[in-house]
Design a protein around this motif. Structure first.
Motif, PDB file in Angstrom:
ATOM      1  N   ARG A 191     -34.398 -20.458 -38.782  1.00 47.08           N
ATOM      2  CA  ARG A 191     -35.580 -20.227 -39.568  1.00 47.08           C
ATOM      3  C   ARG A 191     -36.723 -19.715 -38.519  1.00 47.08           C
ATOM      4  O   ARG A 191     -37.986 -19.758 -39.048  1.00 47.08           O
ATOM      5  N   GLU A 192     -36.442 -19.443 -37.183  1.00 43.86           N
ATOM      6  CA  GLU A 192     -37.528 -19.080 -36.502  1.00 43.86           C
ATOM      7  C   GLU A 192     -37.274 -17.644 -35.883  1.00 43.86           C
ATOM      8  O   GLU A 192     -38.039 -16.723 -35.925  1.00 43.86           O
ATOM      9  N   TYR A 193     -36.058 -17.517 -35.529  1.00 50.66           N
ATOM     10  CA  TYR A 193     -35.463 -16.212 -34.919  1.00 50.66           C
ATOM     11  C   TYR A 193     -34.881 -15.579 -36.010  1.00 50.66           C
ATOM     12  O   TYR A 193     -33.871 -15.929 -36.688  1.00 50.66           O
ATOM     13  N   TRP A 194     -35.411 -14.214 -36.505  1.00 50.11           N
ATOM     14  CA  TRP A 194     -34.844 -13.349 -37.453  1.00 50.11           C
ATOM     15  C   TRP A 194     -34.275 -12.435 -36.878  1.00 50.11           C
ATOM     16  O   TRP A 194     -34.711 -11.529 -36.183  1.00 50.11           O
ATOM     17  N   ALA A 195     -32.856 -12.010 -37.082  1.00 51.11           N
ATOM     18  CA  ALA A 195     -32.339 -10.853 -36.592  1.00 51.11           C
ATOM     19  C   ALA A 195     -31.807 -10.083 -37.840  1.00 51.11           C
ATOM     20  O   ALA A 195     -32.157 -10.158 -38.915  1.00 51.11           O
ATOM     21  N   ARG A 196     -31.021  -9.096 -37.679  1.00 49.92           N
ATOM     22  CA  ARG A 196     -30.581  -8.310 -39.096  1.00 49.92           C
ATOM     23  C   ARG A 196     -28.935  -8.313 -39.256  1.00 49.92           C
ATOM     24  O   ARG A 196     -28.164  -8.669 -38.180  1.00 49.92           O
ATOM     25  N   ALA A 197     -28.593  -8.444 -40.206  1.00 52.31           N
ATOM     26  CA  ALA A 197     -27.141  -8.353 -40.705  1.00 52.31           C
ATOM     27  C   ALA A 197     -26.742  -6.990 -41.227  1.00 52.31           C
ATOM     28  O   ALA A 197     -27.181  -6.236 -41.950  1.00 52.31           O
ATOM     29  N   ALA A 198     -25.683  -6.798 -40.687  1.00 51.35           N
ATOM     30  CA  ALA A 198     -25.208  -5.378 -41.034  1.00 51.35           C
ATOM     31  C   ALA A 198     -25.321  -5.140 -42.659  1.00 51.35           C
ATOM     32  O   ALA A 198     -24.410  -5.756 -42.975  1.00 51.35           O
ATOM     33  N   SER A 199     -25.968  -3.896 -43.233  1.00 55.68           N
ATOM     34  CA  SER A 199     -25.778  -3.829 -44.481  1.00 55.68           C
ATOM     35  C   SER A 199     -25.681  -2.462 -45.085  1.00 55.68           C
ATOM     36  O   SER A 199     -25.841  -1.451 -43.814  1.00 55.68           O
ATOM     37  N   SER A 200     -24.960  -2.241 -46.031  1.00 50.58           N
ATOM     38  CA  SER A 200     -24.893  -0.857 -46.620  1.00 50.58           C
ATOM     39  C   SER A 200     -25.307  -0.624 -48.088  1.00 50.58           C
ATOM     40  O   SER A 200     -24.927  -1.651 -48.890  1.00 50.58           O
ATOM     41  N   PHE A 201     -25.700   0.487 -48.376  1.00 51.58           N
ATOM     42  CA  PHE A 201     -26.228   0.703 -49.877  1.00 51.58           C
ATOM     43  C   PHE A 201     -25.391   1.677 -50.597  1.00 51.58           C
ATOM     44  O   PHE A 201     -25.076   2.830 -49.858  1.00 51.58           O
ATOM     45  N   ASP A 202     -24.826   1.442 -51.788  1.00 47.58           N
ATOM     46  CA  ASP A 202     -24.200   2.321 -52.605  1.00 47.58           C
ATOM     47  C   ASP A 202     -24.958   2.360 -53.983  1.00 47.58           C
ATOM     48  O   ASP A 202     -24.874   1.423 -54.835  1.00 47.58           O
ATOM     49  N   LYS A 203     -25.533   3.536 -54.113  1.00 48.10           N
ATOM     50  CA  LYS A 203     -26.214   3.566 -55.370  1.00 48.10           C
ATOM     51  C   LYS A 203     -25.174   3.730 -56.493  1.00 48.10           C
ATOM     52  O   LYS A 203     -25.724   3.492 -57.804  1.00 48.10           O
ATOM     53  N   ASP A 204     -24.102   4.034 -56.515  1.00 47.83           N
ATOM     54  CA  ASP A 204     -23.212   4.095 -57.692  1.00 47.83           C
ATOM     55  C   ASP A 204     -22.256   2.790 -58.021  1.00 47.83           C
ATOM     56  O   ASP A 204     -21.612   2.650 -58.971  1.00 47.83           O
ATOM     57  N   GLU A 205     -22.625   1.733 -57.073  1.00 47.46           N
ATOM     58  CA  GLU A 205     -22.000   0.494 -57.343  1.00 47.46           C
ATOM     59  C   GLU A 205     -22.829  -0.526 -58.049  1.00 47.46           C
ATOM     60  O   GLU A 205     -23.754  -0.563 -57.695  1.00 47.46           O
ATOM     61  N   GLU A 206     -22.160  -0.858 -59.495  1.00 45.41           N
ATOM     62  CA  GLU A 206     -23.284  -1.765 -60.340  1.00 45.41           C
ATOM     63  C   GLU A 206     -24.686  -1.529 -60.323  1.00 45.41           C
ATOM     64  O   GLU A 206     -25.580  -2.553 -59.817  1.00 45.41           O
ATOM     65  N   GLY A 207     -25.083  -0.330 -60.861  1.00 48.53           N
ATOM     66  CA  GLY A 207     -26.380  -0.173 -60.706  1.00 48.53           C
ATOM     67  C   GLY A 207     -27.296  -0.188 -59.157  1.00 48.53           C
ATOM     68  O   GLY A 207     -28.608  -0.115 -59.264  1.00 48.53           O
ATOM     69  N   GLY A 208     -26.439   0.163 -58.154  1.00 49.01           N
ATOM     70  CA  GLY A 208     -27.132   0.291 -56.901  1.00 49.01           C
ATOM     71  C   GLY A 208     -26.938  -1.051 -56.217  1.00 49.01           C
ATOM     72  O   GLY A 208     -27.808  -2.015 -56.687  1.00 49.01           O
ATOM     73  N   THR A 209     -25.883  -0.896 -55.185  1.00 52.03           N
ATOM     74  CA  THR A 209     -25.684  -2.332 -54.632  1.00 52.03           C
ATOM     75  C   THR A 209     -26.025  -2.505 -53.104  1.00 52.03           C
ATOM     76  O   THR A 209     -25.288  -1.355 -52.419  1.00 52.03           O
ATOM     77  N   LEU A 210     -26.679  -3.298 -52.525  1.00 47.64           N
ATOM     78  CA  LEU A 210     -26.737  -3.477 -51.107  1.00 47.64           C
ATOM     79  C   LEU A 210     -25.667  -4.496 -50.680  1.00 47.64           C
ATOM     80  O   LEU A 210     -25.669  -5.892 -51.385  1.00 47.64           O
ATOM     81  N   THR A 211     -24.653  -4.269 -49.946  1.00 46.01           N
ATOM     82  CA  THR A 211     -23.691  -5.333 -49.255  1.00 46.01           C
ATOM     83  C   THR A 211     -24.081  -5.758 -47.952  1.00 46.01           C
ATOM     84  O   THR A 211     -24.172  -4.713 -47.137  1.00 46.01           O
ATOM     85  N   ILE A 212     -24.171  -6.988 -47.888  1.00 44.61           N
ATOM     86  CA  ILE A 212     -24.564  -7.615 -46.631  1.00 44.61           C
ATOM     87  C   ILE A 212     -23.284  -8.563 -46.093  1.00 44.61           C
ATOM     88  O   ILE A 212     -22.736  -9.043 -46.728  1.00 44.61           O
ATOM     89  N   HIS A 213     -22.847  -8.071 -44.788  1.00 47.28           N
ATOM     90  CA  HIS A 213     -21.663  -8.955 -44.145  1.00 47.28           C
ATOM     91  C   HIS A 213     -22.446  -9.632 -42.975  1.00 47.28           C
ATOM     92  O   HIS A 213     -23.043  -9.189 -42.232  1.00 47.28           O
ATOM     93  N   TYR A 214     -21.951 -11.005 -42.972  1.00 46.91           N
ATOM     94  CA  TYR A 214     -22.558 -11.869 -41.727  1.00 46.91           C
ATOM     95  C   TYR A 214     -21.681 -12.950 -41.387  1.00 46.91           C
ATOM     96  O   TYR A 214     -21.039 -13.741 -42.678  1.00 46.91           O
TER      97      TYR A 214
END
Ligand code: ZN
Length: 377
Positions: free
Chosen positions: A80-103
């Motif tokens: 909760r001090e150092y914030w990085a990024r988790a690889a994410s992808s967006f698919d507008k056709d999956e369940e009304g628009g879904t952001l999938t995050i892998h970590y």
């Protein structure tokens, strides 16, 4: 495989868990109370060190800014001090628009958020620490609908009235990280930019204009569901006591220079928006804004002037927006600073993307640009 657990019942937390299956979860973002806006998320995942989690945030096609999701990577932290990024992808056709995050966490817990959170507890630390500094005065200028204090910090001995205020939109946490950088600069007795600015200016600083939305985990509104940056023409005690308190205080101090600090969901850049289209527009006042913009552009590679909002045509400005109201009401050089949730398209830093650290450095450049702007005028 471990069954993960997801929690958001904490300061600025926001997520709805639809289902969990092992290390995968389907999620949704609750709307801001009494409004249609949804975009801010902040939650923790308890799982197992070294085991990848898959998080699917669904229903995003009807989020406030669907354009915010393509090209966006979620923010993640384990301490909760150092914030990085988790690889994410967006698919507008999956369940009304879904952001999938892998970590894959290194420990048994990880926090995820739309941008590095700035909790109300951290806000109180920021305000108390600044108020303890030599020459800084804290005033409680109002109370929110949830009963939280609305705080203003003042410092400086000069006669230029400078207003800096942030987080009218509470999910734009970039804005309060920026404030942390600005206050660290202005309260450092060794900082030459601060010493010079404090001799020329009186600063009026509201680090968080929307404490209720911040604690509730809103994107854009206060406890009543009001978008505060559409309240500046006619603020009311019932719907927007925060704006009423700030505008009344501005009426007492006057305003020469004002910066309203925000985040933008879709545009991958830092930019300024001015006050084109106000009834009392003059090219001379407009040039003061454009001159500041040029100085900032020269000072830091993180700023640019190509991407941004279209300029409002003559006479068409919405005076319910703070920057327009402040420019019109006070003849001030007023502006809205926008920082991204995504990384800068033209100047990326893949590990962290746009980050708290960069928000704070930008604040220092904004203050140095203000000094140069004052020295030239
Ligand atoms: Zn905003």
């Amino acid at each position: 495989m471990t069954q993960i657990a997801i929690d958001a019942a904490f300061d600025s937390g926001n997520i709805e868990v639809l289902s969990i299956d092992g290390a995968s979860a389907r999620l949704a973002i609750p709307k801001d109370h009494n409004s249609e806006f949804k975009q801010w998320f902040h939650f923790r995942v308890a799982g197992k060190a070294g085991e990848e989690v898959t998080l699917k945030i669904t229903g995003l096609n009807d989020s406030a800014y669907p354009g915010g999701w393509p090209g966006y990577d979620a923010c993640v932290s384990e301490d909760r001090e150092y914030w990085a990024r988790a690889a994410s992808s967006f698919d507008k056709d999956e369940e009304g628009g879904t952001l999938t995050i892998h970590y894959t966490p290194a420990s048994n817990i990880a926090y995820f958020a739309y941008f590095a959170p700035y909790t109300m507890e951290r806000h109180h630390d920021l305000v108390a620490e600044a108020a303890a500094c030599e020459g800084v005065e804290l005033t409680r200028i109002g109370e929110t609908l949830d009963g939280q204090p609305l705080d203003m910090l003042q410092t400086g001995e000069g006669d230029k009235q400078v207003w800096l205020y942030a987080r009218q939109h509470p999910g734009e946490t970039q804005a309060e990280w920026w404030m942390e950088g600005a206050l660290e600069c202005l309260t450092d007795p060794a900082d030459p930019v601060a010493r010079s600015l404090l001799a020329k200016c009186r600063f009026h600083i509201v680090p968080n204009c929307n404490p209720d939305g911040s604690r509730r985990g809103h994107l854009r509104t206060n406890a009543a569901g009001t978008n505060l940056n559409r309240e500046w023409a006619e603020p009311s005690a019932e719907a927007s006591p925060e704006v009423l308190a700030i505008r009344n205080t501005m009426d007492e101090t006057g305003v020469h220079f004002a910066m309203d600090v925000h985040g933008d969901e879709a545009i991958p850049a830092v930019f300024l928006a001015g006050f084109e289209g106000i009834p009392s527009w003059t090219d001379a006042l407009g040039d003061e804004f454009y001159r500041y913009e040029r100085i900032l552009d020269r000072r830091t590679p993180d700023f640019q002037t190509e991407l941004g909002y279209p300029k409002t045509p003559a006479g068409r400005a919405n005076l319910a927006i703070s920057t327009n109201q402040v420019a019109e009401r006070f003849g001030a050089c007023a502006m809205t600073l926008e920082m991204p949730y995504k990384d800068l398209a033209a100047f990326p830093e893949p590990e962290q993307g746009w980050s708290p650290e960069r928000c704070k450095m930008l604040a220092r450049d904004c203050l140095a640009a203000l000094l140069e702007w004052l020295d030239q005028s």
